[in-house]
Scaffold this motif. Structure first.
Motif, PDB file in Angstrom:
ATOM      1  N   PRO A  30      14.349  -1.843   3.552  1.00  0.00           N
ATOM      2  CA  PRO A  30      14.341  -1.828   2.101  1.00  0.00           C
ATOM      3  C   PRO A  30      13.467  -0.688   1.583  1.00  0.00           C
ATOM      4  N   ASP A  46      11.344   1.036  -1.535  1.00  0.00           N
ATOM      5  CA  ASP A  46      10.704   0.677  -2.771  1.00  0.00           C
ATOM      6  C   ASP A  46      11.082   1.667  -3.857  1.00  0.00           C
ATOM      7  N   SER A  47      10.914   1.244  -5.069  1.00  0.00           N
ATOM      8  CA  SER A  47      11.448   2.022  -6.178  1.00  0.00           C
ATOM      9  C   SER A  47      10.417   2.939  -6.809  1.00  0.00           C
ATOM     10  N   ARG A  82       8.235  -4.424  -2.942  1.00  0.00           N
ATOM     11  CA  ARG A  82       9.634  -4.635  -2.632  1.00  0.00           C
ATOM     12  C   ARG A  82       9.929  -6.078  -2.958  1.00  0.00           C
ATOM     13  N   LEU A  85      12.224  -4.440 -10.050  1.00  0.00           N
ATOM     14  CA  LEU A  85      11.971  -3.146  -9.421  1.00  0.00           C
ATOM     15  C   LEU A  85      12.598  -1.987 -10.158  1.00  0.00           C
ATOM     16  N   LEU A  86      13.888  -2.114 -10.458  1.00  0.00           N
ATOM     17  CA  LEU A  86      14.540  -0.977 -11.088  1.00  0.00           C
ATOM     18  C   LEU A  86      13.957  -0.713 -12.459  1.00  0.00           C
ATOM     19  N   GLN A 133      10.758   1.444 -12.210  1.00  0.00           N
ATOM     20  CA  GLN A 133      10.895   2.704 -11.507  1.00  0.00           C
ATOM     21  C   GLN A 133      10.261   3.857 -12.286  1.00  0.00           C
ATOM     22  N   ARG A 162       8.785   5.228  -1.758  1.00  0.00           N
ATOM     23  CA  ARG A 162       7.597   4.428  -1.450  1.00  0.00           C
ATOM     24  C   ARG A 162       6.564   5.274  -0.740  1.00  0.00           C
ATOM     25  N   VAL A 174      21.778  -5.968  -4.383  1.00  0.00           N
ATOM     26  CA  VAL A 174      20.868  -4.928  -3.908  1.00  0.00           C
ATOM     27  C   VAL A 174      21.528  -3.581  -4.168  1.00  0.00           C
ATOM     28  N   ASN A 198      18.761  -0.432  -1.636  1.00  0.00           N
ATOM     29  CA  ASN A 198      17.743  -1.202  -0.937  1.00  0.00           C
ATOM     30  C   ASN A 198      16.774  -1.916  -1.860  1.00  0.00           C
ATOM     31  N   GLN A 199      17.125  -2.010  -3.127  1.00  0.00           N
ATOM     32  CA  GLN A 199      16.236  -2.691  -4.067  1.00  0.00           C
ATOM     33  C   GLN A 199      16.986  -3.804  -4.766  1.00  0.00           C
TER      34      GLN A 199
END
Lengths: 416, 416
Positions: free
Chosen positions: A2, A4-5, A12, A17-18, A21, B25, B241, B244-245
């Motif tokens: 995965p 991260d954003s 994560r 998350l989005l 960003q 990340r 997803v 990957n998020q």
């Protein structure tokens, strides 16, 4: 693994998350795009807005000025009584000229923009055929482009690039029209063919994506990080921006809202299936019902646009069958919009396309229907806006595509 | 201002932006997560996989070892005949212990995982009520957690954090359950309340998101950048997803696939509206039809699960009414899946939830129906996988949530 954003919120799976960003573009590109969006800014305003040091801004702007992309202009004095006005920076409008073209089944349009994104010229031509061969497509594309160039008093060689939009499933990255209602063939390498014909760089995309880009660059989406555009014309299209970026679906081929099903075994769609959203709200769906409602003479070659305008006038005059056609279209559109809101939960929904001249589609009862179909869970209701830009918005979106590609080439190679 | 997605492909609007997005990340977190996913790796393998210099890997791993998060172990020799085996690195399983809890309307489950994500213990308890007050919710959550701790031989103070999942609209970032079918109240600050009750850090989320996280961390989604999870139990949930998020929608509150409409004026949903997907395929929808099809005694307090198992046995034995119930559920699910594929175009669709024990829902004719409802435009058909992890997958997802938050705290503060 995965990914991260964000640098600032490395979680994560923890946090939206989005949403969180952060900006990952090179600073020089962010600065350049901020400058284009703002029209003119001082170095200190740019530094403050970008949250970087004045020294960084000075270094980048010196380079952009040396490259001829940015110029110094006299700024507006903050206080007329105190000394000389500050120096502002602006994108040099004359640095490059680009073109945007939109193909549709009855007419094509083209615009010429300068490097600041301002309109220089526009032109419209009619299409000879509903479905075109590749040769016809290239000919008609060239024709509408030449018409716009003539208005601008420019030659083809003056252009730095061309963006082209058409309905259908377009592989933007590969420049291939996998399927389009305008084309007689599938899997056409339209980007490369047109580039060869014109002798210019060409980017192609689905027309709903272009309209979404136009909103992102020039329109209501300019201040929004997440929004959805739904277009209704000959078909129903959708574009979505997530975190200021166009989302094209997992395979990059776009979102087929028009072919989501709103009714099992429902109305026949031109895709051959039943119950698709566009089989209730697109032009062709209204046309086939209009033929029943109106005193329609099948021997007359009446254009779809004209027939629908007549239908609308009849509805306004009280014709119950005509009203019923628009009302069903509106109610079904409400189902589609509600589904979009349930799934994407956008901050803003923009309705666009030539059918927006029929106010039945966004009347208060349609918007109320959207709300009543949507789960009430405490989430904010998205704003719904009607785009009233007119027909040239598509071509402007195509020009934005060309402008984006050009800017990326200019600023992406030797990164600041 | 539009934001670009990537350092390496700065094009805004040019190319499938989200697809090309690169890793943002911090390197130390990427390294750590790669190590956890791989089990054990040598420094040189890590450097190769992350495309960074061996010196960077050595510096970061020294710090992780000093912090007690990573340990050196004896690696597997590449060639048994040649000298001593290389040194490998591994996440220290004993560095921390975390818990994951899933609440549902008839039973709750909890798991305890070590820092490497391996299962230490699990427990299940039954729920006293379908809809719970806040006090009942906190009591039952504590009860199932204590049961799992007892199995593990651990005390609450041994835990570094707890993840909790429940159905409904959950504001993960704020820790608030805006609406849940399990709760008698709306807008409950469940995260903070449970943290206070347990004296531990708590993260909460919608259960479909947890299941999606479980797939991303431990399951079929581990190797995929874009996939969709559809869960069918008491309701219909969806997780997605992108790059990957986890995508949680524009407002971060999740995607309500279960309440998208598949039929105008259709079956009544427990949300009070008609034609929602879950009104055709969720447990309660099948239960109400089962009461008609089976020789059902309304005086018997038969559990929904038992009634549905009986319905399934009847269908397998040839009961036409029972078969018709599953067939309609399967056909309607096909509409929902086809709509998801049209909109998101994912590479993989994972079907999960307790209803996956009814094979009618993913029989070949359902998957064929999905294909026949989906526009044939040359795009690749997504793989459809059935999750057969069993009931503990939800709690494992909740534990992944806690693990993610912990890792983010440990590795995000002093960034490498």
């Amino acid at each position: 693994m995965p990914a991260d954003s964000s640098l600032s919120t490395p979680g994560r799976g923890c946090g939206p998350l989005l949403q969180r960003q952060t900006e990952t573009r090179p600073l020089r590109q962010r600065l350049f795009e901020l400058l284009r969006a703002s029209g003119a800014s001082s170095r200190s305003d740019l530094a403050r807005e970008l949250a970087v040091s004045p020294a960084s801004v000075t270094a980048i702007t010196s380079e952009l000025i040396a490259n001829g992309l940015v110029a110094e202009v006299e700024g507006v004095p903050r206080d007329a009584s105190r000394g000389r006005p500050p120096v502002a920076l602006t994108v040099r409008p004359d640095a490059f000229v680009i073109a945007g073209i939109k193909l549709s089944d009855d007419a094509h349009s083209a615009v010429i923009l300068n490097f600041a994104g301002e309109m220089i010229a526009e032109a419209t031509t009619t299409s000879a055929a509903y479905r075109m061969t590749i040769a016809e497509t290239l000919n008609e594309t060239e024709e509408v482009l030449e018409a716009a160039l003539a208005v601008a008093g420019l030659r083809r060689g003056d252009l730095a690039g061309v963006g082209l939009g058409l309905p259908g499933v377009i592989d933007h990255a590969a420049g291939i029209a996998l399927w389009s209602p305008l084309l007689t063939e599938r899997g056409v390498a339209l980007g490369a063919m047109l580039a060869e014909r014109l002798g210019l760089p060409v980017a192609i995309d689905n027309d709903a994506n272009l309209l979404t880009l136009a909103e992102l660059w020039f329109g209501a989406g300019r201040e929004m990080s997440d929004f959805v555009v739904v277009t209704i014309e000959n078909g129903v299209g959708m574009g979505m921006v997530l975190q200021n970026q166009l989302f094209r679906g997992g395979h990059g081929l776009g979102m087929e809202l028009g072919h989501t099903k709103v009714q099992r075994d429902g109305a026949l769609c031109r895709c051959g299936r039943r119950g698709c959203l566009e089989a209730y709200v697109a032009d062709y769906a209204l046309v086939r019902e209009a033929q029943t409602a109106l005193d329609w003479n099948r021997d007359t070659a009446e254009s779809a646009r004209h027939l629908l305008d007549r239908l609308f006038a009849e509805a306004k005059a009280g014709n119950q069958a005509a009203r019923s056609i628009f009302r069903r279209a509106g109610r079904t559109l409400a189902v589609g919009l509600s589904n979009v809101i349930q799934l994407f939960d956008p901050h803003l929904v923009i309705l666009s396309g030539s059918q927006m001249r029929f106010d039945y589609l966004y009347a208060q009862d349609v918007l109320s229907e959207v709300a009543s179909l949507t789960l009430d869970t405490g989430r904010p209701t998205p704003r719904v806006e009607i785009n009233a830009w007119g027909d040239m918005v598509w071509a402007r979106g195509a020009a934005a595509l060309a402008l984006a590609r050009l800017t990326e080439q200019l600023l992406g190679e030797n990164r600041g």
